[in-house]
Write a protein that holds these residues in place. Sequence first.
Motif, mmCIF file in Angstrom:
data_model
loop_
_atom_site.group_PDB
_atom_site.id
_atom_site.type_symbol
_atom_site.label_atom_id
_atom_site.label_comp_id
_atom_site.label_asym_id
_atom_site.label_seq_id
_atom_site.Cartn_x
_atom_site.Cartn_y
_atom_site.Cartn_z
ATOM 1 N N ILE A 1 0.880 -1.165 0.000
ATOM 2 C CA ILE A 1 0.000 0.000 0.000
ATOM 3 C C ILE A 1 0.914 1.210 0.000
ATOM 4 C CG2 ILE A 1 -1.695 1.308 1.301
ATOM 5 C CD1 ILE A 1 -2.808 -1.382 2.237
ATOM 6 N N PHE A 2 0.736 2.081 -0.958
ATOM 7 C CA PHE A 2 1.619 3.220 -1.171
ATOM 8 C C PHE A 2 1.067 4.437 -0.439
ATOM 9 C CE2 PHE A 2 3.331 6.798 -3.574
ATOM 10 C CZ PHE A 2 4.651 6.431 -3.705
ATOM 11 N N PRO B 1 -4.090 -0.140 -7.978
ATOM 12 C CA PRO B 1 -5.512 0.167 -7.866
ATOM 13 C C PRO B 1 -6.042 0.005 -6.438
ATOM 14 C CG PRO B 1 -5.165 -1.843 -9.136
ATOM 15 C CD PRO B 1 -3.821 -1.253 -8.863
ATOM 16 N N ARG B 2 -6.598 1.105 -5.931
ATOM 17 C CA ARG B 2 -7.218 1.155 -4.586
ATOM 18 C C ARG B 2 -6.239 0.825 -3.464
ATOM 19 N NH1 ARG B 2 -11.410 3.780 -4.750
ATOM 20 N NH2 ARG B 2 -12.220 2.826 -2.892
ATOM 21 N N ARG B 3 -4.930 0.949 -3.718
ATOM 22 C CA ARG B 3 -3.924 0.623 -2.702
ATOM 23 C C ARG B 3 -2.959 1.778 -2.494
ATOM 24 N NH1 ARG B 3 -3.077 -3.863 -5.982
ATOM 25 N NH2 ARG B 3 -0.899 -3.332 -6.037
ATOM 26 N N TRP B 4 -3.499 2.990 -2.324
ATOM 27 C CA TRP B 4 -2.646 4.129 -2.003
ATOM 28 C C TRP B 4 -3.383 5.066 -1.057
ATOM 29 C CZ3 TRP B 4 -4.435 8.758 -4.375
ATOM 30 C CH2 TRP B 4 -5.311 8.590 -5.437
ATOM 31 N N ILE C 1 -7.780 5.239 0.021
ATOM 32 C CA ILE C 1 -7.588 5.070 1.461
ATOM 33 C C ILE C 1 -7.289 6.478 1.983
ATOM 34 C CG2 ILE C 1 -6.243 3.993 3.295
ATOM 35 C CD1 ILE C 1 -5.490 1.799 1.269
ATOM 36 N N PRO C 2 -8.242 7.112 2.652
ATOM 37 C CA PRO C 2 -8.066 8.517 3.016
ATOM 38 C C PRO C 2 -6.960 8.753 4.041
ATOM 39 C CG PRO C 2 -10.118 7.661 3.899
ATOM 40 C CD PRO C 2 -9.499 6.564 3.089
#
Length: 88
Positions: free
Chosen positions: A18-19, A41-44, A51-52
């Motif tokens: 997760i970046f 995708p959806r991992r930052w 991911i807020p």
Amino acid sequence: MIEVLAFPQLENVQPNIIFQKGRAPAHWNLEVQNILEEKLPRRWIERGGPIPWPPRSSDLTPLDFFSWGYVKNIVHQSPMCDTDELKS
């Protein structure tokens, strides 16, 4: 920079990464966000991202905030019978 330096190194650990983006204004650029969404995708983690970025806290960094939420979700997936099960 991210495409030339970061992504080649991240290929070995995909999809287990997760970046977390920095808060510099240049990092909010839509082009950067599009590249991240394409590669991760959806991992930052970012303000307004999938991911807020959490509110500022004197005792938690964004990574701490995310990690505790992740661990909490794993621990509470199923009821624990006793302390030994929780420890394992």
